[in-house]
Design a protein around this motif. Structure first.
Motif, PDB file in Angstrom:
ATOM      1  N   ASP A 111       0.848  -1.190   0.000  1.00  0.00           N
ATOM      2  CA  ASP A 111       0.000   0.000   0.000  1.00  0.00           C
ATOM      3  C   ASP A 111       0.886   1.242   0.000  1.00  0.00           C
ATOM      4  O   ASP A 111       2.115   1.153  -0.049  1.00  0.00           O
ATOM      5  CB  ASP A 111      -0.976  -0.018   1.180  1.00  0.00           C
ATOM      6  N   SER A 112       0.280   2.420   0.062  1.00  0.00           N
ATOM      7  CA  SER A 112       1.043   3.671  -0.008  1.00  0.00           C
ATOM      8  C   SER A 112       1.920   3.900   1.218  1.00  0.00           C
ATOM      9  O   SER A 112       2.798   4.761   1.203  1.00  0.00           O
ATOM     10  CB  SER A 112       0.093   4.856  -0.197  1.00  0.00           C
ATOM     11  N   PHE A 113       1.716   3.129   2.280  1.00  0.00           N
ATOM     12  CA  PHE A 113       2.541   3.244   3.483  1.00  0.00           C
ATOM     13  C   PHE A 113       3.622   2.160   3.537  1.00  0.00           C
ATOM     14  O   PHE A 113       4.329   2.032   4.527  1.00  0.00           O
ATOM     15  CB  PHE A 113       1.667   3.166   4.734  1.00  0.00           C
ATOM     16  N   GLY A 114       3.709   1.329   2.481  1.00  0.00           N
ATOM     17  CA  GLY A 114       4.714   0.280   2.434  1.00  0.00           C
ATOM     18  C   GLY A 114       4.307  -1.007   3.135  1.00  0.00           C
ATOM     19  O   GLY A 114       5.115  -1.901   3.320  1.00  0.00           O
ATOM     20  N   GLN A 115       3.043  -1.104   3.506  1.00  0.00           N
ATOM     21  CA  GLN A 115       2.551  -2.305   4.176  1.00  0.00           C
ATOM     22  C   GLN A 115       2.043  -3.306   3.132  1.00  0.00           C
ATOM     23  O   GLN A 115       1.381  -2.926   2.173  1.00  0.00           O
ATOM     24  CB  GLN A 115       1.412  -1.954   5.140  1.00  0.00           C
ATOM     25  N   PRO A 116       2.328  -4.593   3.303  1.00  0.00           N
ATOM     26  CA  PRO A 116       1.899  -5.588   2.313  1.00  0.00           C
ATOM     27  C   PRO A 116       0.380  -5.768   2.299  1.00  0.00           C
ATOM     28  O   PRO A 116      -0.254  -5.870   3.345  1.00  0.00           O
ATOM     29  CB  PRO A 116       2.601  -6.868   2.757  1.00  0.00           C
ATOM     30  N   LEU A 117      -0.162  -5.785   1.075  1.00  0.00           N
ATOM     31  CA  LEU A 117      -1.589  -6.025   0.880  1.00  0.00           C
ATOM     32  C   LEU A 117      -1.845  -7.453   0.395  1.00  0.00           C
ATOM     33  O   LEU A 117      -2.850  -8.058   0.746  1.00  0.00           O
ATOM     34  CB  LEU A 117      -2.157  -5.052  -0.159  1.00  0.00           C
ATOM     35  N   ALA A 118      -0.948  -7.937  -0.468  1.00  0.00           N
ATOM     36  CA  ALA A 118      -1.117  -9.263  -1.062  1.00  0.00           C
ATOM     37  C   ALA A 118       0.230  -9.728  -1.610  1.00  0.00           C
ATOM     38  O   ALA A 118       1.166  -8.943  -1.721  1.00  0.00           O
ATOM     39  CB  ALA A 118      -2.152  -9.206  -2.182  1.00  0.00           C
ATOM     40  N   ARG A 119       0.286 -11.019  -1.955  1.00  0.00           N
ATOM     41  CA  ARG A 119       1.507 -11.584  -2.554  1.00  0.00           C
ATOM     42  C   ARG A 119       1.168 -12.041  -3.976  1.00  0.00           C
ATOM     43  O   ARG A 119       0.173 -12.730  -4.191  1.00  0.00           O
ATOM     44  CB  ARG A 119       2.012 -12.758  -1.728  1.00  0.00           C
ATOM     45  N   ILE A 120       1.988 -11.648  -4.941  1.00  0.00           N
ATOM     46  CA  ILE A 120       1.744 -11.969  -6.347  1.00  0.00           C
ATOM     47  C   ILE A 120       1.997 -13.453  -6.599  1.00  0.00           C
ATOM     48  O   ILE A 120       3.051 -13.978  -6.263  1.00  0.00           O
ATOM     49  CB  ILE A 120       2.648 -11.121  -7.264  1.00  0.00           C
TER      50      ILE A 120
END
Length: 98
Positions: A62-71
């Motif tokens: 996300d815009s804060f560098g926190q992971p949202l998902a793994r490709i």
């Protein structure tokens, strides 16, 4: 002798500048849960295929560098100013903030 040194310097600079040409890409990917994403990446255009394949197993942040998902899979990547060939990717791209 100075002439050769200067020519060597110019050649090294030209080689280094050509070695990495970073460019913004938008990629249509699916995460480990099957969710589709269009996400922006800065990739080395000189080694585009390797850079795109290296996205697998990377995190979408996300815009804060926190992971949202793994490709899990990369379906399609295009330069930022190019349109996706996939209809699904184009639709998702139209609603993805940039």
């Amino acid at each position: 002798m100075k002439k050769w040194g200067f020519m060597l310097f110019v050649c090294l600079c030209a080689t280094h500048a050509h070695a990495q040409l970073w460019r913004d890409y938008k990629c249509f990917v699916r995460d480990t849960t099957g969710t589709a994403w269009v996400h922006l990446f800065e990739l080395d255009a000189a080694q585009e295929e390797q850079a795109i394949s290296a996205l697998t197993d990377r995190s979408i942040l996300d815009s804060f560098g926190q992971p949202l998902a793994r490709i899990k899979t990369v379906v399609e990547c295009v330069p930022l100013d190019v349109t996706f060939s996939s209809t699904t990717a184009r639709q998702l791209d139209s609603v993805t903030p940039k």
